[in-house]
Design an enzyme around this catalytic site. Structure first.
Site, PDB file in Angstrom:
ATOM      1  CD  GLN A 174      -6.577   6.530  21.474  1.00  0.00           C
ATOM      2  OE1 GLN A 174      -6.323   5.622  20.699  1.00  0.00           O
ATOM      3  NE2 GLN A 174      -7.278   6.326  22.554  1.00  0.00           N
ATOM      4  CE  LYS A 194     -13.628   8.216  18.173  1.00  0.00           C
ATOM      5  NZ  LYS A 194     -12.597   9.161  18.576  1.00  0.00           N
ATOM      6  N   GLY A 200     -12.259   7.465  25.384  1.00  0.00           N
ATOM      7  CA  GLY A 200     -13.432   7.766  26.199  1.00  0.00           C
ATOM      8  C   GLY A 200     -14.571   8.262  25.340  1.00  0.00           C
ATOM      9  CG  HIS A 201     -16.625   6.217  22.503  1.00  0.00           C
ATOM     10  ND1 HIS A 201     -16.268   7.004  21.450  1.00  0.00           N
ATOM     11  CD2 HIS A 201     -16.152   4.987  22.243  1.00  0.00           C
ATOM     12  CE1 HIS A 201     -15.596   6.257  20.600  1.00  0.00           C
ATOM     13  NE2 HIS A 201     -15.504   5.044  21.053  1.00  0.00           N
ATOM     14  CE  LYS A 261     -18.874  18.919  23.770  1.00  0.00           C
ATOM     15  NZ  LYS A 261     -17.830  18.706  24.749  1.00  0.00           N
ATOM     16  CG  ASP A 293     -11.345  13.612  24.243  1.00  0.00           C
ATOM     17  OD1 ASP A 293     -11.634  12.447  24.542  1.00  0.00           O
ATOM     18  OD2 ASP A 293     -10.265  14.148  24.538  1.00  0.00           O
ATOM     19  CG  ASP A 321     -24.388  22.777  21.775  1.00  0.00           C
ATOM     20  OD1 ASP A 321     -23.733  22.065  20.987  1.00  0.00           O
ATOM     21  OD2 ASP A 321     -24.461  22.536  22.992  1.00  0.00           O
TER      22      ASP A 321
HETATM   23  P1  IMP Z   1      -1.643   7.192  25.774  1.00  0.00           P
HETATM   24  O1  IMP Z   1      -2.575   6.908  24.648  1.00  0.00           O
HETATM   25  O2  IMP Z   1      -2.216   6.862  27.139  1.00  0.00           O
HETATM   26  O3  IMP Z   1      -0.280   6.615  25.574  1.00  0.00           O
HETATM   27  O4  IMP Z   1      -1.411   8.790  25.814  1.00  0.00           O
HETATM   28  C1  IMP Z   1      -0.733   9.455  24.755  1.00  0.00           C
HETATM   29  C2  IMP Z   1      -1.389  10.781  24.440  1.00  0.00           C
HETATM   30  O5  IMP Z   1      -2.649  10.561  23.820  1.00  0.00           O
HETATM   31  C3  IMP Z   1      -1.676  11.658  25.666  1.00  0.00           C
HETATM   32  O6  IMP Z   1      -1.525  13.016  25.294  1.00  0.00           O
HETATM   33  C4  IMP Z   1      -3.134  11.367  25.952  1.00  0.00           C
HETATM   34  O7  IMP Z   1      -3.747  12.410  26.678  1.00  0.00           O
HETATM   35  C5  IMP Z   1      -3.676  11.250  24.541  1.00  0.00           C
HETATM   36  N1  IMP Z   1      -4.898  10.441  24.449  1.00  0.00           N
HETATM   37  C6  IMP Z   1      -5.003   9.101  24.524  1.00  0.00           C
HETATM   38  N2  IMP Z   1      -6.276   8.721  24.360  1.00  0.00           N
HETATM   39  C7  IMP Z   1      -7.001   9.836  24.156  1.00  0.00           C
HETATM   40  C8  IMP Z   1      -8.387  10.079  23.886  1.00  0.00           C
HETATM   41  O8  IMP Z   1      -9.239   9.171  23.775  1.00  0.00           O
HETATM   42  N3  IMP Z   1      -8.727  11.390  23.745  1.00  0.00           N
HETATM   43  C9  IMP Z   1      -7.833  12.393  23.808  1.00  0.00           C
HETATM   44  N4  IMP Z   1      -6.543  12.207  24.035  1.00  0.00           N
HETATM   45  C10 IMP Z   1      -6.120  10.931  24.212  1.00  0.00           C
END
Ligand code: IMP
Length: 428
Positions: free
Chosen positions: A223, A16, A40-41, A330, A13, A332
């Site tokens: 991630q 990107k 999540g972008h 971020k 997060d 700001d």
């Molecule tokens: P999973 O990817 O759903 O198996 O989750 C494994 C871990 O990765 C958990 O702590 C999620 O919150 C974290 N995680 C997975 N995708 C993201 C992302 O895009 N941003 C932040 N954390 C993520």
């Protein structure tokens, strides 16, 4: 300038989309190389805000070819839901390519993700519950379903039968759930097959040919470094390779093609899910970072855990990924603090270290050692060049750059595309 890797330096997060925007229409291909709809972008273009979970952010850039690489796991319902949503808003999605070797998230793996977490109790990972982990586990166990299997129903049936043989025992006998039938799984998977067919391609061949023509391929990681299954804070990680090495595997591109590795780091740090987090704040500062930075998950809506910038993590990310440019986002968000702590080292059971602890126990025991930098107390969201920033904001950026060991090439000062201070061109 052939392949560029873009990834998160922290726990995800980091923003990107900001860097993808800076590279924008100069790119020929944008490839998602790992993860699935756990990402999540959020991309803000003018007054429009786009939240993408599965699609590469290149889908929003006219002329760029977005690619879902072999290293990705795909939930077909989500794929088409996102495509439909973009089409309804006038975005042309027809250029999307999907690797025939990417794996598919079947319904039983979403179920297993949730029940496994429940059974882990206090040892849970805090997954997004999207079936990511079980689908990668199937891939490694060689009982996964791939995109190409959807076009041979006989093979698909055999593979689903093979996968369900073990899973139904688990679901019924261990987790007290109902057994799943081969028919329902096959039906669910085939629902979108015909719509998918024209997008499916030998993406490693297409990308290899593009690189041979000296076109620019961006490999975009889902991630981030500390969520990488090998190099992150295992077991509190995702199940894929989110680091630069994973970019090559997940896209089928050789390491020698990568000329630049751009890592994104927030000017502070956040994490969702469980696991160690040395600079985590449990006080008003943490709440203020969360509110000002809108730190709530794009995928799950969960409040993100917030803390101060962590230099050992930035240096580690620099080392394992071979980072050439850091994009700081971020900045700001920090404008209202009188002084800003920066974690420069850890105290691990009485010993000071500037490296990440070797063991999980060491990481859990790590206490941040802070240096305090003066704040700037003024709105910086209008800054576009370095000299627009107040002296203390520049000093904060310079300090992070010196400590982190990687040059900072761009600084985010607000959510909009143009709210960026560009220091070094990311392509030249
Ligand atoms: P999973 O990817 O759903 O198996 O989750 C494994 C871990 O990765 C958990 O702590 C999620 O919150 C974290 N995680 C997975 N995708 C993201 C992302 O895009 N941003 C932040 N954390 C993520």
């Amino acid at each position: 300038m052939p392949a560029i890797v873009l990834l998160g330096a922290q726990w995800g997060d980091e923003g990107k989309g900001k860097a993808t925007d800076l590279l924008g229409s100069r790119l020929d291909y944008v490839v998602k190389f790992n993860g699935g709809n756990n990402a999540g972008h959020t991309v803000v273009i003018g007054s429009e805000k786009y939240a993408l979970h599965l699609l590469p952010s290149g889908i929003l850039t006219p002329g760029v070819i977005p690619v879902i690489g072999n290293g990705v796991v795909i939930d077909l319902q989500v794929l088409f839901h996102e495509l439909d949503g973009l089409e309804a808003r006038g975005i042309d999605t027809s250029r999307l390519l999907v690797s025939a070797n990417a794996h598919v998230i079947a319904g039983y793996n979403r179920t297993l993700d949730k029940v496994t977490e429940r059974f882990l109790g206090s040892r849970k990972i805090g997954t997004t519950g999207r079936g990511i982990g079980p689908t990668y586990a199937d891939k490694m166990s060689r009982v996964g379903i791939r995109i190409q299997d959807l076009f041979d129903e006989k093979i698909l049936r055999q593979k689903v039968e093979g996968a369900l043989a073990g899973k139904n025992h688990l679901l019924v006998k261990v987790y007290n759930r109902r057994a799943i039938t081969v028919d329902e799984v096959v039906e669910e998977l085939l629902e979108h097959a015909e719509r998918l067919r024209p997008m499916v391609a030998d993406t490693t061949l297409i990308l290899g040919e593009a690189l041979a023509r000296n076109e620019i391929v961006l490999l975009e990681g889902g991630q981030a470094t500390l969520l990488d299954v090998d190099h992150g804070t295992y077991p509190f990680v995702t199940s894929s390779s989110a680091t630069a090495g994973g970019a090559c595997t997940g896209a089928g591109i050789p390491p020698t093609a990568v000329t630049r590795v751009i890592a994104i780091a927030k000017a502070y740090i956040t994490r969702v899910g469980e696991g160690p987090f040395p600079t985590e704040l449990f006080d008003d500062d943490g709440e203020q970072l969360r509110q000002i930075g809108h730190e709530f998950g794009t995928t799950t809506g969960r409040p993100r855990r917030c803390g101060w910038y962590d230099v050992p993590i930035a240096r580690y990310a620099g080392r394992v990924n071979g980072v050439t440019d850091l994009v700081l986002t971020k900045l700001d968000v920090l404008s209202s603090w009188e002084q800003i702590p920066v974690c420069v080292a850890y105290d691990v059971d009485g010993e000071r270290t500037t490296e990440l602890p070797m063991t999980q126990t060491g990481f859990h025991h790590a206490k941040p050692v802070y240096e305090y930098l003066p704040g700037w107390g003024t709105d910086i969201s209008g800054a576009r060049v370095l000299t627009d920033l107040p002296a203390n904001a520049r000093a904060y950026v310079d300090f992070l750059e010196d400590c982190s060991g990687t040059r900072i090439s761009a600084i985010g000062v607000g959510p909009e595309r143009e709210q960026t201070v560009l220091v070094h061109d990311l392509l030249d």
